[in-house]
Design an enzyme around this catalytic site. Structure first.
Site, short mmCIF file in Angstrom:
data_model
loop_
_atom_site.label_atom_id
_atom_site.label_comp_id
_atom_site.label_asym_id
_atom_site.label_seq_id
_atom_site.Cartn_x
_atom_site.Cartn_y
_atom_site.Cartn_z
N CYS A 380 12.92 -33.53 -0.72
CA CYS A 380 13.14 -34.97 -0.82
C CYS A 380 11.89 -35.66 -1.36
CB CYS A 380 13.59 -35.53 0.53
SG CYS A 380 14.54 -37.04 0.35
N HIS A 514 18.08 -32.35 2.05
CA HIS A 514 17.36 -31.74 3.18
C HIS A 514 18.03 -30.43 3.60
CE1 HIS A 514 14.54 -34.98 4.07
NE2 HIS A 514 15.49 -35.78 3.63
N GLU A 516 16.89 -28.07 5.27
CA GLU A 516 16.51 -27.63 6.63
C GLU A 516 17.55 -28.02 7.67
OE1 GLU A 516 15.17 -30.09 4.94
OE2 GLU A 516 14.34 -31.69 6.18
N1 GLN Z 1 11.03 -42.09 0.68
C1 GLN Z 1 11.86 -41.37 -0.19
C2 GLN Z 1 13.16 -42.09 -0.48
O1 GLN Z 1 13.60 -42.92 0.24
C3 GLN Z 1 12.13 -39.98 0.32
C4 GLN Z 1 12.92 -39.94 1.58
C5 GLN Z 1 12.88 -38.59 2.26
O2 GLN Z 1 11.99 -37.80 2.01
N2 GLN Z 1 13.81 -38.35 3.16
O3 GLN Z 1 13.81 -41.77 -1.46
#
Ligand code: GLN
Length: 542
Positions: A380, A514, A516
């Site tokens: 992410c 994600h 994970e």
């Molecule tokens: N801050 C980033 C976004 O909102 C990444 C978010 C995250 O890593 N879950 O896109």
């Protein structure tokens, strides 16, 4: 009809109620029962999505896009059942519904009260949708005596009375502290906690006591006597080296047997926990070890990265190695040569994150990994920062940045205001609410044939869980691909980049989602297995 097990906690928080619930679920499952786990959180937030990881640890996201308590992650990992929106409720959500009903006029003429309206809403939540399950385990967050917990305790007390006789069992988890100066374990805090529980009408059937050493027979008897719980239903919950030992340990202490006994269930099949034994055996007998650096922002609080840590353990199991984690606060090495902290690691992982603080350190970590052929896994925010790094240093866009940092420079990562969910269009505004408005939950992605990531998954069609507001800007695709970073996966409509990789690097992958969250001990996520495998190949330790 489902039977209900209510799990409450006392004395102090953080005793591992979530884990205890998940482990009991796993032990009952090992006897062939179908279990569902649910969490009741008494705090006032509608969900934990807007809470800082420092306050609440990881925010666990379900397939259906709910931002939930991290205990739901334990539930999924231990039982293999995917959790959903209906498995976690908070006071905030209950009140939101009740107040909306009141405004609509649904209670016209009535005074809206905690009892019965709030308690009814809690009971409806607990009872809803449990067809086909043998046991529903309901964990109440916080500890007995918390003001905001009262309606929840009242609701589960009422349920004990309203469900057919013998359909509800109460488990209370407490702490048995050892006082070194007295050389004794003290039962008094547990006695008080049970007294508090009984004062609101709940008599626990089973007592689980967390302790760091063997409970002497005398203390066990005392607990039984003062807390009015059968001696065999006082279950010691010793500290375990790994959470995956917990189902085996609780089973050995008779927890699932006592639960069945409390329900008056006889002739249950015996528990087959062999798959747990295999996991524990794998954890205790690795063939080697690797060290992975995690470059993040909330590294002082490991709960903020709960699923990530577990997914790395699973990746280690898949490769028969122990995974050592080196936690690095990204801010700490901004403006400093990262080599001093990163040169001895076998892999670098930059996890999800929010906000500008520490971002330059993450960009520096991605650069170091790229230039030194160290396996890099960006999740992410970790993918977004790797893209910013590649844009700056490979594609020559020196002002590359994310609009999350205030909108200056080249918006290589930008705010998403519109995207497709199946056939529907989701729309957001920059000034909209923060709660529940990210791109959340499972989305399909299409991987490029022949890419490394498609090879790792063994398929080109995947579905993974998301939680982010910003997105790599597809407009920079050509420039970045020409510079060596390939957009190897996108949303099915091709508009949103989902994965990137650098084909000339041994292992450099970024994913917008994600992974994970979907890794389980029995089914390690392919990306974590592959990443740890690449780190092992890069290892000087094996
Ligand atoms: N801050 C980033 C976004 O909102 C990444 C978010 C995250 O890593 N879950 O896109």
């Amino acid at each position: 009809m489902a039977r209900y097990i209510f799990i409450t906690g006392g004395v102090v928080s953080s005793l591992g109620k979530g884990l205890a619930s998940a482990a009991l679920g796993a032990a009952l499952q090992a006897r062939g029962y179908k279990v569902r786990l649910r969490k009741l959180d008494p705090y006032l937030n509608v969900d934990p999505g807007t809470m800082s990881p420092y306050q609440h640890g990881e925010c666990y996201v379900t397939d259906d896009g709910a931002e939930t308590d991290l205990d739901l992650g334990h539930y999924e990992r231990f039982t293999g059942r995917s959790a959903n929106k209906q498995d976690n409720i908070t006071t905030g959500r209950i009140y939101q519904e009740i107040i909306a009903k009141e405004r609509r006029g649904d209670y016209l003429g009535g005074t809206v009260q905690v009892i019965p309206h709030v308690t009814d809403a809690i009971k409806n939540f607990v009872l809803d949708g449990n067809e086909g399950y043998d046991f529903v385990l309901c964990e109440i967050g916080g500890t007995v005596g918390d003001i905001e917990g009262l309606p929840f305790f009242e609701a589960i007390r009422q349920l004990g009375n309203e469900l057919p006789r013998g359909q509800a069992v109460y488990i209370h988890l407490t702490l048995l502290p050892y006082i070194a100066s007295a050389g004794e374990m003290k039962t008094k805090p547990t006695q008080h906690s049970v007294k508090e529980l009984r004062s609101i009408g709940i008599q626990p059937d089973i007592l689980m006591v967390r302790c760091d050493r063997q409970i002497p027979e005398n203390e066990r008897r005392k607990l039984s006597q003062f807390c009015n719980v059968r001696p065999e239903a006082v279950i010691p919950a010793y500290d375990a080296k790994s959470i995956y030992e917990v189902p085996l340990a609780y089973h050995k202490e008779g927890l699932d047997e006592q639960v069945l006994d409390a329900f008056d269930i006889t002739g249950s099949p015996s528990a087959d926990l062999s798959r747990w034994e295999k996991i524990v055996d794998g954890l205790h007998n690795p063939e080697g070890e690797v060290t992975i650096a995690i470059v993040g922002k909330y590294t002082v609080l490991k709960d903020a990265y709960k699923s990530l840590i577990e997914a790395l353990v699973h990746g280690g199991l898949a490769n028969s190695v122990k995974v050592n984690l080196k936690w690095l606060e990204s801010e700490a090495f901004e403006g400093q040569d990262p080599a001093s902290v990163l040169e001895n690691v076998n892999g670098i992982l930059v996890p999800g994150g929010f906000g500008e603080r520490g971002a330059e350190g993450k960009i520096a970590a991605a650069k170091y990994a790229r230039e030194n052929n160290i396996p890099y896994f960006g999740i992410c925010f970790g993918m977004q920062m790797a893209v910013v790094e590649a844009a700056r240093n490979l594609a020559g866009l020196s002002a590359a940045s994310s609009s999350e940092f205030g909108g200056e420079g080249e918006p290589v990562v930008g705010l998403m205001t519109e995207w497709a969910k199946g056939n529907a269009k989701e729309v957001r505004e920059a000034t909209g609410d923060l709660g529940g408005t990210m791109r959340l939950g499972a989305y399909d992605a299409r991987l490029k044939e022949g890419s490394k990531i498609a090879e790792i998954y063994g398929t080109c069609d995947i579905s993974e869980r998301h939680r982010h507001r910003y997105e790599v800007n597809i407009a920079y695709r050509e420039q970045l691909e020409n510079a060596g970073m390939v957009f190897s996966g996108t949303s099915p409509d091709g508009v949103l980049p989902e994965t990137v990789e650098i084909p000339s690097h041994p292992w450099f992958i970024g994913v917008q989602y994600h992974p994970e969250l979907k890794s389980r001990p029995f089914e390690p996520h392919p990306l974590f297995s592959a990443f740890v495998g690449a780190a092992r190949n890069n290892s000087r330790l094996v």
